[in-house]
Design a protein around this motif. Sequence first.
Motif, PDB file in Angstrom:
ATOM      1  N   THR A  33      10.812  -2.206  15.154  1.00  0.00           N
ATOM      2  CA  THR A  33       9.677  -2.949  15.741  1.00  0.00           C
ATOM      3  C   THR A  33       8.385  -2.193  15.138  1.00  0.00           C
ATOM      4  OG1 THR A  33       9.686  -1.074  17.444  1.00  0.00           O
ATOM      5  CG2 THR A  33      10.629  -3.204  18.065  1.00  0.00           C
ATOM      6  N   THR A  34       7.387  -3.282  14.893  1.00  0.00           N
ATOM      7  CA  THR A  34       6.125  -2.766  14.182  1.00  0.00           C
ATOM      8  C   THR A  34       4.987  -3.034  14.974  1.00  0.00           C
ATOM      9  OG1 THR A  34       6.342  -4.532  12.897  1.00  0.00           O
ATOM     10  CG2 THR A  34       7.320  -2.532  11.892  1.00  0.00           C
ATOM     11  N   THR A  58      13.231   1.637   5.172  1.00  0.00           N
ATOM     12  CA  THR A  58      14.473   1.310   5.405  1.00  0.00           C
ATOM     13  C   THR A  58      14.761   0.137   4.128  1.00  0.00           C
ATOM     14  OG1 THR A  58      14.232   0.835   7.937  1.00  0.00           O
ATOM     15  CG2 THR A  58      15.578  -0.682   7.155  1.00  0.00           C
ATOM     16  N   VAL A  59      13.810  -0.704   3.775  1.00  0.00           N
ATOM     17  CA  VAL A  59      13.881  -1.523   2.788  1.00  0.00           C
ATOM     18  C   VAL A  59      14.481  -0.596   1.462  1.00  0.00           C
ATOM     19  CG1 VAL A  59      12.829  -2.873   0.871  1.00  0.00           C
ATOM     20  CG2 VAL A  59      12.367  -3.201   3.500  1.00  0.00           C
ATOM     21  N   GLU A  60      14.108   0.739   1.377  1.00  0.00           N
ATOM     22  CA  GLU A  60      14.370   1.651   0.389  1.00  0.00           C
ATOM     23  C   GLU A  60      15.663   1.997   0.501  1.00  0.00           C
ATOM     24  OE1 GLU A  60      11.553   5.066   0.164  1.00  0.00           O
ATOM     25  OE2 GLU A  60       9.900   3.615   0.093  1.00  0.00           O
ATOM     26  N   SER A  90       0.895  -1.386   0.187  1.00  0.00           N
ATOM     27  CA  SER A  90       0.049   0.056   0.108  1.00  0.00           C
ATOM     28  C   SER A  90       0.830   1.264   0.042  1.00  0.00           C
ATOM     29  CB  SER A  90      -0.806   0.088   1.175  1.00  0.00           C
ATOM     30  OG  SER A  90      -1.538  -0.952   1.624  1.00  0.00           O
ATOM     31  N   HIS A  91       1.934   1.256   0.910  1.00  0.00           N
ATOM     32  CA  HIS A  91       2.900   2.359   0.924  1.00  0.00           C
ATOM     33  C   HIS A  91       3.595   2.770  -0.300  1.00  0.00           C
ATOM     34  CE1 HIS A  91       5.487   5.205   2.935  1.00  0.00           C
ATOM     35  NE2 HIS A  91       6.740   4.407   2.260  1.00  0.00           N
ATOM     36  N   TRP A  92       3.882   1.695  -1.029  1.00  0.00           N
ATOM     37  CA  TRP A  92       4.756   2.079  -2.283  1.00  0.00           C
ATOM     38  C   TRP A  92       3.499   2.388  -3.425  1.00  0.00           C
ATOM     39  CZ3 TRP A  92       8.183  -2.516  -0.655  1.00  0.00           C
ATOM     40  CH2 TRP A  92       9.188  -1.919  -0.122  1.00  0.00           C
ATOM     41  N   ALA A  93       2.277   1.447  -3.474  1.00  0.00           N
ATOM     42  CA  ALA A  93       1.669   1.933  -4.382  1.00  0.00           C
ATOM     43  C   ALA A  93       1.021   3.413  -4.276  1.00  0.00           C
ATOM     44  CB  ALA A  93       0.340   1.091  -4.187  1.00  0.00           C
ATOM     45  N   THR A  97       5.453   0.786   9.832  1.00  0.00           N
ATOM     46  CA  THR A  97       5.420   0.090   8.288  1.00  0.00           C
ATOM     47  C   THR A  97       6.217   1.090   7.528  1.00  0.00           C
ATOM     48  OG1 THR A  97       3.142   1.028   8.323  1.00  0.00           O
ATOM     49  CG2 THR A  97       3.709  -1.610   9.029  1.00  0.00           C
ATOM     50  N   ARG A  98       5.823   2.429   7.702  1.00  0.00           N
ATOM     51  CA  ARG A  98       6.455   3.583   7.131  1.00  0.00           C
ATOM     52  C   ARG A  98       8.025   3.568   7.109  1.00  0.00           C
ATOM     53  NH1 ARG A  98       4.638   8.386   4.990  1.00  0.00           N
ATOM     54  NH2 ARG A  98       2.489   7.722   5.663  1.00  0.00           N
TER      55      ARG A  98
END
Lengths: 330, 330
Positions: free
Chosen positions: B230-231, B245-247, B73-76, B239-240
């Motif tokens: 932690t999420t 972090t993944v980016e 959802s975040h990336w979309a 999650t953001r």
Amino acid sequence: MANPGVTGRSLVDGLKSRDRKALARAISLVENRQEGFRELLASVHSYTGRAFRIGITGPPGAGKSTLVDALASHWAQSGKRVGIVAVDPTSPFSGGALLGDRVRMGKLSEYPEVFIRSMATRGSTGGVAAATRDACSVMDAFGFDWLLVETVGVGQIEIEVMNVCDAVCVVFVPESGDGIQALKAGLIEIAQVFVVNKADRPGAPQLASELESVLHLKQETGGWDYPVLTTEAVNHRGTRELAGTVERLKVHLETQGHLTHVRQRQALSHLENILRERLHLYLSGQSDLGSQWTDLAEQIVAGDLDPHRGADLIWERLLQSDLPRAPGDK
Amino acid sequence: MANPGVTGRSLVDGLKSRDRKALARAISLVENRQEGFRELLASVHSYTGRAFRIGITGPPGAGKSTLVDALASHWAQSGKRVGIVAVDPTSPFSGGALLGDRVRMGKLSEYPEVFIRSMATRGSTGGVAAATRDACSVMDAFGFDWLLVETVGVGQIEIEVMNVCDAVCVVFVPESGDGIQALKAGLIEIAQVFVVNKADRPGAPQLASELESVLHLKQETGGWDYPVLTTEAVNHRGTRELAGTVERLKVHLETQGHLTHVRQRQALSHLENILRERLHLYLSGQSDLGSQWTDLAEQIVAGDLDPHRGADLIWERLLQSDLPRAPGDK
């Protein structure tokens, strides 16, 4: 670790004279792929084939160890030699397995003809099955009448381990509601005996009859009846009948020529695994050709070469060379 | 099943024009190894390599799907195209997976650029990873920016699936006391991002600091900091930060040249799998040479031939012939 002073030759002599310390060392040698393990396996090969290998598998908590110990005691009491290989690939630590050995050996220690060994294998899927097969070969050459191979779980690894056995027994408990699912997942294809353990618990008769109806189709092909037994292993109920069923299965396989067929299939699968291992050594650059594949990988990543065409190129070069041998290969 | 009227050629055209029906059909074709899947993969190969593939794994119940959906959802929302591959090799039924797809697609349906697909693969260990890799290739060629590959569990199959990803994120929950064990079992070697989900539950801070101390050694090598996040995915907390972090990891891998290295390793592993598959076809008698191996198997079972010498004999004959191709190979 094998004692560095012990040569493969003296291990073979030790196995022939039924020295249990030599047996333990020989299993460690093949399990850990230490130098000389191939020669050891080649030396004992002509002494194998006498033990009947039965796999016992099922979900965690089904009471497999108790059943295995009951079978071992039963056969030991009638003068048979029994080897047990306990495989737990999900356990990341060998310490637990070794401790488990001692607890179980304590119970079985009144029977000098029972030998139990946990496999502390953690490596690849194929690695667990290969180490189990080779440990069984060593124990077979040692002179056991029965080899019981015990695994936890009903996944792919367990199915591969069971494929090195002559026959397979699957153990369920009433709580393992996934019993029928597990059967559909592939275990039904390789198992001949089915056990509902902890049969005093609610749901046991239903599970047994469910299993029987699923197995009905299978019963129509082949001369074996694929029995479903109910046991309470902790109370020694039904375990004598289970031992009798396994004995009957052994006779059935031997007299119908099925056992030879099963073992030929095992041998073909073993041949394939050896060749896969050699192919891996060739590709992983443990030869001076290794750097060639990096060039191909670069072209694939750049999108210039399709992986299947890349495989063709490796194959063409492979045909002009020779696969390297693993340590210990002659 | 692919529509028999749809050729591989028109599937490739469909993928190029971003037709989602063509995408679904193409994934089915490669997943089920239907005729023409090799040509399809060869045709799309030069269009692959643009999507970043991140694997999300962890024990059952850790909330991986919720996290994956949050990332998607975040990336979309920022205009990226996101493909999701959900792998559940432990499920023997594809029906459940398909139903799960529909439930999740319902939630994600407001984002037309998100595509989700469950792999209904049941076959061998290698089969699951191969089908996942090939599905990712098709989705990559379709033009996704991010591919999220989700697996359940922390066993050997999951590690093999994760090996087809560019980077790996492992998700834990405070209850999964086996967190540290799982790390030791091999996941720590392949993961770069660690998440403690359901962080509102007791034990979360302790688990996070435990993970951090285990990861401390790893942080000293390489230029990546191996963060522990932690999420609370269900409440959209953290999650953001995870997406960020993944980016950051993607940029790190791309700028340091690590990504090229990772993908070359993937390519080498892919080459080996293709050759193993061909070796299997050769040995399993799908050529007119098959019967020769039965003779060898008979000699091995009789104790007259050591399996490693048998492998030598096959190898010598293999060098004088050619490996058969799988259906669809040119």
